[in-house]
Write a protein that holds these residues in place. Structure first.
Motif, PDB file in Angstrom:
ATOM      1  N   ALA A  58      -4.687  12.721  50.219  1.00 31.28           N
ATOM      2  CA  ALA A  58      -3.958  11.908  51.199  1.00 31.28           C
ATOM      3  C   ALA A  58      -3.458  10.614  50.556  1.00 31.28           C
ATOM      4  CB  ALA A  58      -4.858  11.595  52.392  1.00 31.28           C
ATOM      5  N   GLU A  59      -4.305   9.988  49.721  1.00 31.86           N
ATOM      6  CA  GLU A  59      -3.887   8.760  49.043  1.00 31.86           C
ATOM      7  C   GLU A  59      -2.726   9.029  48.084  1.00 31.86           C
ATOM      8  OE1 GLU A  59      -7.414   7.308  47.150  1.00 31.86           O
ATOM      9  OE2 GLU A  59      -8.335   6.694  49.051  1.00 31.86           O
ATOM     10  N   LEU A  60      -2.807  10.136  47.341  1.00 32.11           N
ATOM     11  CA  LEU A  60      -1.729  10.469  46.415  1.00 32.11           C
ATOM     12  C   LEU A  60      -0.429  10.780  47.146  1.00 32.11           C
ATOM     13  CD1 LEU A  60      -3.679  12.601  43.790  1.00 32.11           C
ATOM     14  CD2 LEU A  60      -2.757  10.295  43.501  1.00 32.11           C
ATOM     15  N   LYS A  61      -0.537  11.449  48.285  1.00 35.39           N
ATOM     16  CA  LYS A  61       0.667  11.705  49.085  1.00 35.39           C
ATOM     17  C   LYS A  61       1.280  10.399  49.565  1.00 35.39           C
ATOM     18  CE  LYS A  61      -0.255  16.349  50.830  1.00 35.39           C
ATOM     19  NZ  LYS A  61      -0.528  17.171  52.016  1.00 35.39           N
ATOM     20  N   SER A  62       0.416   9.469  49.965  1.00 31.36           N
ATOM     21  CA  SER A  62       0.900   8.165  50.420  1.00 31.36           C
ATOM     22  C   SER A  62       1.604   7.432  49.290  1.00 31.36           C
ATOM     23  CB  SER A  62      -0.282   7.341  50.939  1.00 31.36           C
ATOM     24  OG  SER A  62       0.134   6.042  51.271  1.00 31.36           O
ATOM     25  N   VAL A  63       1.012   7.454  48.092  1.00 33.45           N
ATOM     26  CA  VAL A  63       1.637   6.808  46.931  1.00 33.45           C
ATOM     27  C   VAL A  63       2.973   7.474  46.614  1.00 33.45           C
ATOM     28  CG1 VAL A  63       1.399   6.464  44.435  1.00 33.45           C
ATOM     29  CG2 VAL A  63      -0.526   5.953  45.941  1.00 33.45           C
ATOM     30  N   LEU A  64       3.001   8.785  46.668  1.00 32.17           N
ATOM     31  CA  LEU A  64       4.234   9.515  46.386  1.00 32.17           C
ATOM     32  C   LEU A  64       5.319   9.151  47.388  1.00 32.17           C
ATOM     33  CD1 LEU A  64       5.694  11.700  44.725  1.00 32.17           C
ATOM     34  CD2 LEU A  64       4.780  13.379  46.335  1.00 32.17           C
ATOM     35  N   ASP A  65       4.965   9.109  48.655  1.00 34.90           N
ATOM     36  CA  ASP A  65       5.939   8.728  49.679  1.00 34.90           C
ATOM     37  C   ASP A  65       6.433   7.305  49.453  1.00 34.90           C
ATOM     38  OD1 ASP A  65       5.687  11.205  50.856  1.00 34.90           O
ATOM     39  OD2 ASP A  65       4.300  10.533  52.430  1.00 34.90           O
ATOM     40  N   SER A  66       5.520   6.413  49.069  1.00 30.12           N
ATOM     41  CA  SER A  66       5.891   5.021  48.806  1.00 30.12           C
ATOM     42  C   SER A  66       6.857   4.939  47.627  1.00 30.12           C
ATOM     43  CB  SER A  66       4.633   4.199  48.528  1.00 30.12           C
ATOM     44  OG  SER A  66       4.973   2.892  48.147  1.00 30.12           O
ATOM     45  N   GLU A  67       6.544   5.685  46.573  1.00 33.20           N
ATOM     46  CA  GLU A  67       7.422   5.680  45.399  1.00 33.20           C
ATOM     47  C   GLU A  67       8.781   6.269  45.723  1.00 33.20           C
ATOM     48  OE1 GLU A  67       5.357   7.565  42.191  1.00 33.20           O
ATOM     49  OE2 GLU A  67       3.971   5.890  41.935  1.00 33.20           O
ATOM     50  N   LYS A  68       8.823   7.309  46.542  1.00 34.97           N
ATOM     51  CA  LYS A  68      10.109   7.882  46.951  1.00 34.97           C
ATOM     52  C   LYS A  68      10.912   6.849  47.723  1.00 34.97           C
ATOM     53  CE  LYS A  68       8.979  12.803  47.288  1.00 34.97           C
ATOM     54  NZ  LYS A  68       8.784  13.922  48.211  1.00 34.97           N
ATOM     55  N   SER A  69      10.219   6.128  48.608  1.00 33.87           N
ATOM     56  CA  SER A  69      10.892   5.116  49.412  1.00 33.87           C
ATOM     57  C   SER A  69      11.438   4.006  48.522  1.00 33.87           C
ATOM     58  CB  SER A  69       9.916   4.539  50.437  1.00 33.87           C
ATOM     59  OG  SER A  69      10.504   3.478  51.141  1.00 33.87           O
ATOM     60  N   GLN A  70      10.630   3.521  47.578  1.00 31.05           N
ATOM     61  CA  GLN A  70      11.088   2.469  46.666  1.00 31.05           C
ATOM     62  C   GLN A  70      12.234   2.962  45.794  1.00 31.05           C
ATOM     63  OE1 GLN A  70       7.623   1.204  44.524  1.00 31.05           O
ATOM     64  NE2 GLN A  70       6.793   0.036  46.248  1.00 31.05           N
ATOM     65  N   GLY A  71      12.145   4.211  45.366  1.00 27.60           N
ATOM     66  CA  GLY A  71      13.202   4.781  44.541  1.00 27.60           C
ATOM     67  C   GLY A  71      14.510   4.871  45.295  1.00 27.60           C
ATOM     68  N   SER A  72      14.428   5.247  46.567  1.00 21.88           N
ATOM     69  CA  SER A  72      15.663   5.360  47.347  1.00 21.88           C
ATOM     70  C   SER A  72      16.257   3.982  47.619  1.00 21.88           C
ATOM     71  CB  SER A  72      15.406   6.112  48.653  1.00 21.88           C
ATOM     72  OG  SER A  72      14.499   5.409  49.475  1.00 21.88           O
ATOM     73  N   VAL A  73      15.412   2.962  47.795  1.00 19.66           N
ATOM     74  CA  VAL A  73      15.915   1.594  47.979  1.00 19.66           C
ATOM     75  C   VAL A  73      16.608   1.127  46.707  1.00 19.66           C
ATOM     76  CG1 VAL A  73      15.207  -0.817  48.297  1.00 19.66           C
ATOM     77  CG2 VAL A  73      14.229   0.965  49.752  1.00 19.66           C
ATOM     78  N   LEU A  74      15.978   1.372  45.562  1.00 20.21           N
ATOM     79  CA  LEU A  74      16.578   0.977  44.289  1.00 20.21           C
ATOM     80  C   LEU A  74      17.909   1.692  44.068  1.00 20.21           C
ATOM     81  CD1 LEU A  74      16.398  -0.576  41.633  1.00 20.21           C
ATOM     82  CD2 LEU A  74      15.085   1.346  40.700  1.00 20.21           C
ATOM     83  N   LYS A  75      17.956   2.987  44.360  1.00 20.80           N
ATOM     84  CA  LYS A  75      19.204   3.735  44.210  1.00 20.80           C
ATOM     85  C   LYS A  75      20.291   3.170  45.107  1.00 20.80           C
ATOM     86  CE  LYS A  75      17.240   8.189  42.889  1.00 20.80           C
ATOM     87  NZ  LYS A  75      16.979   9.568  43.324  1.00 20.80           N
ATOM     88  N   ALA A  76      19.908   2.830  46.341  1.00 21.94           N
ATOM     89  CA  ALA A  76      20.899   2.278  47.272  1.00 21.94           C
ATOM     90  C   ALA A  76      21.428   0.942  46.768  1.00 21.94           C
ATOM     91  CB  ALA A  76      20.271   2.125  48.652  1.00 21.94           C
ATOM     92  N   ILE A  77      20.553   0.108  46.225  1.00 20.27           N
ATOM     93  CA  ILE A  77      20.993  -1.191  45.701  1.00 20.27           C
ATOM     94  C   ILE A  77      21.907  -1.000  44.494  1.00 20.27           C
ATOM     95  CG2 ILE A  77      20.199  -3.283  44.529  1.00 20.27           C
ATOM     96  CD1 ILE A  77      17.736  -3.202  46.367  1.00 20.27           C
ATOM     97  N   LEU A  78      21.530  -0.116  43.581  1.00 29.53           N
ATOM     98  CA  LEU A  78      22.373   0.125  42.399  1.00 29.53           C
ATOM     99  C   LEU A  78      23.721   0.727  42.787  1.00 29.53           C
ATOM    100  CD1 LEU A  78      19.684   1.433  39.866  1.00 29.53           C
ATOM    101  CD2 LEU A  78      20.805  -0.815  39.906  1.00 29.53           C
ATOM    102  N   LYS A  79      23.708   1.589  43.779  1.00 33.38           N
ATOM    103  CA  LYS A  79      24.970   2.184  44.235  1.00 33.38           C
ATOM    104  C   LYS A  79      25.853   1.113  44.876  1.00 33.38           C
ATOM    105  CE  LYS A  79      26.878   5.906  46.984  1.00 33.38           C
ATOM    106  NZ  LYS A  79      26.618   7.047  47.864  1.00 33.38           N
ATOM    107  N   ALA A  80      25.240   0.225  45.650  1.00 35.00           N
ATOM    108  CA  ALA A  80      26.008  -0.855  46.272  1.00 35.00           C
ATOM    109  C   ALA A  80      26.604  -1.762  45.202  1.00 35.00           C
ATOM    110  CB  ALA A  80      25.110  -1.657  47.219  1.00 35.00           C
ATOM    111  N   LYS A  81      25.864  -1.987  44.112  1.00 31.03           N
ATOM    112  CA  LYS A  81      26.386  -2.809  43.018  1.00 31.03           C
ATOM    113  C   LYS A  81      27.563  -2.116  42.347  1.00 31.03           C
ATOM    114  CE  LYS A  81      25.246  -4.798  38.581  1.00 31.03           C
ATOM    115  NZ  LYS A  81      24.418  -4.620  37.416  1.00 31.03           N
ATOM    116  N   GLU A  82      27.449  -0.802  42.104  1.00 29.07           N
ATOM    117  CA  GLU A  82      28.514  -0.052  41.445  1.00 29.07           C
ATOM    118  C   GLU A  82      29.781  -0.007  42.295  1.00 29.07           C
ATOM    119  OE1 GLU A  82      26.936   3.803  40.579  1.00 29.07           O
ATOM    120  OE2 GLU A  82      25.545   3.055  39.065  1.00 29.07           O
ATOM    121  N   THR A  83      29.609   0.101  43.585  1.00 30.35           N
ATOM    122  CA  THR A  83      30.780   0.181  44.465  1.00 30.35           C
ATOM    123  C   THR A  83      31.270  -1.200  44.880  1.00 30.35           C
ATOM    124  OG1 THR A  83      29.363   0.404  46.417  1.00 30.35           O
ATOM    125  CG2 THR A  83      30.107   2.448  45.351  1.00 30.35           C
TER     126      THR A  83
END
Length: 95
Positions: A58-83
């Motif tokens: 359960a803890e590892l799933k939580s960490v994985l979900d957190s990392e996915k969320s952070q990754g998607s935020v970072l991708k969104a920020i980088l995409k906003a910078k590129e556009t």
């Protein structure tokens, strides 16, 4: 008289066999009970390990979900910078 005597011998032999079977079954039941107790002890020892493993999953799933969320935020920020939706990124992000 002879047939009655033979019947008595037959019944006596049958009773002896039944008593022997009863003793054998009692011994088997005793062994089965011992095995059952050993299995119950083993089960009691394994339950905490299972709970610990489930908690770690359960803890590892939580960490994985957190990392996915952070990754998607970072991708969104980088995409906003590129556009050119944002001018740039200032400071640093802790991931």
């Amino acid at each position: 008289m002879k047939s009655i005597s033979e019947t008595i011998k037959s019944k006596t032999a049958s009773i002896s066999q039944i008593n022997s079977d009863i003793e054998k079954r009692k011994h088997e039941a005793s062994e089965a009970h011992q095995i059952e107790e050993e299995c119950i002890k083993e089960q009691d020892e394994l339950i905490p390990l299972e709970q610990s493993a489930r908690q770690k999953v359960a803890e590892l799933k939580s960490v994985l979900d957190s990392e996915k969320s952070q990754g998607s935020v970072l991708k969104a920020i980088l995409k906003a910078k590129e556009t050119k939706q944002i001018e740039g990124i200032y400071g640093h992000m802790v991931i």
